[in-house]
Enzyme design. Structure first.
Site, PDB file in Angstrom:
ATOM      1  N   HIS A  38       0.872  -1.187   0.000  1.00 53.93           N
ATOM      2  CA  HIS A  38       0.000   0.000   0.000  1.00 53.93           C
ATOM      3  C   HIS A  38       0.905   1.231   0.000  1.00 53.93           C
ATOM      4  CE1 HIS A  38      -3.538  -2.469   1.751  1.00 53.93           C
ATOM      5  NE2 HIS A  38      -3.678  -2.308   0.449  1.00 53.93           N
ATOM      6  N   GLU A  48       1.766   3.908   2.845  1.00 54.73           N
ATOM      7  CA  GLU A  48       2.253   3.416   4.138  1.00 54.73           C
ATOM      8  C   GLU A  48       3.772   3.467   4.156  1.00 54.73           C
ATOM      9  OE1 GLU A  48       0.180  -0.356   4.590  1.00 54.73           O
ATOM     10  OE2 GLU A  48      -1.763   0.624   4.342  1.00 54.73           O
ATOM     11  N   ARG A  60      -3.196   4.916  -2.209  1.00 48.84           N
ATOM     12  CA  ARG A  60      -3.042   3.585  -1.597  1.00 48.84           C
ATOM     13  C   ARG A  60      -2.881   2.465  -2.624  1.00 48.84           C
ATOM     14  NH1 ARG A  60      -5.600   0.269   2.728  1.00 48.84           N
ATOM     15  NH2 ARG A  60      -6.726  -1.463   1.815  1.00 48.84           N
ATOM     16  N   HIS A 113       2.644  -3.975   6.499  1.00 54.08           N
ATOM     17  CA  HIS A 113       1.825  -2.779   6.280  1.00 54.08           C
ATOM     18  C   HIS A 113       2.077  -1.780   7.407  1.00 54.08           C
ATOM     19  CE1 HIS A 113      -1.209  -4.539   3.345  1.00 54.08           C
ATOM     20  NE2 HIS A 113      -0.512  -5.597   3.707  1.00 54.08           N
ATOM     21  N   GLU A 156       1.010  -4.724  10.857  1.00 50.17           N
ATOM     22  CA  GLU A 156       0.668  -3.308  10.741  1.00 50.17           C
ATOM     23  C   GLU A 156       1.620  -2.599  11.685  1.00 50.17           C
ATOM     24  OE1 GLU A 156      -1.409  -1.716   8.837  1.00 50.17           O
ATOM     25  OE2 GLU A 156      -2.855  -3.220   8.144  1.00 50.17           O
TER      26      GLU A 156
END
Lengths: 310, 93
Positions: free
Chosen positions: A70, A73, A128, A197, A271
């Site tokens: 993405h 990020e 994104r 991510h 994440e």
């Protein structure tokens, strides 16, 4: 120009060209350990590279790590760059990493969505998706983490090309996804697949497309919790651990669901941190702390994979 | 090049299932052009929304009408982006 790995500023965000150029310098500095392979081109014809960390052998059991799927990020590829350097520089110094690399390979894809990453630098910092055109729509791009053949088009993905979670016209329609899929399948001996991510501090395992537990859920949960315990020990960053569906939301077409269904048991998604003030605009001075704490978790997972071959 | 002048990022610590449903309904309000950084899914996770300046009043009204408290995580997104860019230029130099 950042000419060598020694002068490279790991605590800064960089453009795609700078990261690609740095990859060359890493290969030059560690030619016996690191090589760069092009696995295909992106939609806008940018090269897609993987860094291979290997001490020899042919298609040894391997660990896959991708960052930057993405594009907005940014701390994800920034962490990937630091991590790649860490792996190269710790080989021969860190006993467990050295032992791992003496029998396994590590592949890292630092910019999994190169078009999107370039676009965040030139046009829209908040982009994104990929940059592919969607016939019949003004809106561009597909969410590359809804495009994998893992209950593609199911719940938790949008059929609207203007949505940030648009799944695309078909599974693996995005060349960036297809290139990775083809590479993983042609290699055939990956034991772990880790997708990185940002943000919100989570360590997840499959499934996202279903809230049913995978057969290895208990083991993955145990590994994940131990990994996060190590991560947290450094700066106290708190992570949640669980399946994608249970700790975020149902999301179909995700990469680690696909990898798990291909038989790659140790499939995880991170994440990375943002402790709640900046979101995708995590200040550059937090890159190295983020990467450093993440390394502890990554290393735990990799060591576990090494010791628990299947 | 896209600018985000006056865009705010707001954070909502969800307290109930009703609030989640109200926020999920907000996700479908396409005309407000909201960018959900963290989606409304459970009371365990916060919801972060980038709200374009043009939608700030409408969103604030909506949240107040549904009794949903929020805090401003980023007051002006463009200011942060300008700082980020300046830092990158300096690093490149």
């Amino acid at each position: 120009m950042e000419r060598s790995t020694r002068s490279f500023n790991f605590g800064a965000y960089h453009r795609l060209e700078t990261i690609y150029s740095w990859m060359d310098s890493l290969v030059a500095q560690y030619p016996k350990l690191v090589s760069k392979q092009e696995i295909g081109k992106s939609y806008e014809n940018r090269s897609m590279y993987v860094l291979k960390f290997s001490t020899g052998g042919n298609k040894r059991p391997a660990i896959w790590i991708d960052t930057g799927i993405h594009s907005r990020e940014w701390v994800s590829p920034a962490t990937g760059v630091w991590t790649a350097n860490k792996i190269a520089s710790d080989y021969g110094r860190d006993a467990s990493l050295t032992s791992l690399l003496d029998s396994m390979d590590i592949y890292m894809m630092l910019l999994t969505n190169p078009d999107g990453y370039a676009y965040t630098h030139s046009n829209d910092r908040m982009w994104r998706k990929t940059r592919s055109r969607n016939p019949g729509s003004m809106c561009r791009g597909v969410d590359p983490n809804r495009n994998w053949n893992a209950q593609f088009g199911g719940p938790g993905a949008s059929r609207n090309p203007c949505s940030d979670s648009y799944h695309g016209p078909s599974a693996h329609s995005e060349i960036e996804v297809k290139n990775v899929v083809d590479f993983i399948l042609s290699h055939g001996n990956f034991k772990s697949f880790i997708s990185v991510h940002a943000y919100s501090q989570l360590l997840m395992y499959p499934y996202g497309y279903s809230c049913s537990a995978v057969p290895d859920a208990r083991e993955l949960d145990t590994v994940g919790r131990a990994a996060v315990q190590k991560l947290t020990s450094l700066y106290g960053t708190r992570y949640k651990v669980g399946s994608i569906c249970k700790i975020i939301y149902q999301a179909s077409g995700g990469s680690i669901d696909w990898s798990y269904n291909q038989g790659i048991k140790y499939s995880f998604a991170f994440e990375l941190r943002d402790t709640g003030r900046y979101g995708f605009i995590l200040p550059a001075n937090q890159i190295i702390p983020t990467a450093t704490e993440t390394w502890l978790a990554l290393k735990h997972i990799m060591e576990y994979v090494h010791k628990n071959s299947y | 090049e896209r600018l985000f002048v006056g865009d705010q990022v707001i954070r909502i610590n969800v307290e109930s299932e009703e609030q989640i449903q109200a926020l999920q309904a907000l996700e479908s309000q396409e005309e407000w052009k909201l960018d959900f950084w963290l989606h409304p899914v459970s009371a365990d996770l916060p919801v972060d929304i980038r709200v374009p300046r043009s939608s700030l009043d409408s969103v604030t009204e909506y949240l107040q009408a549904h009794g949903i408290p929020f805090s401003v995580m980023i007051d002006n997104l463009q200011e942060l982006l300008d700082q980020e860019r300046a830092e990158m230029v300096q690093n490149q130099r």
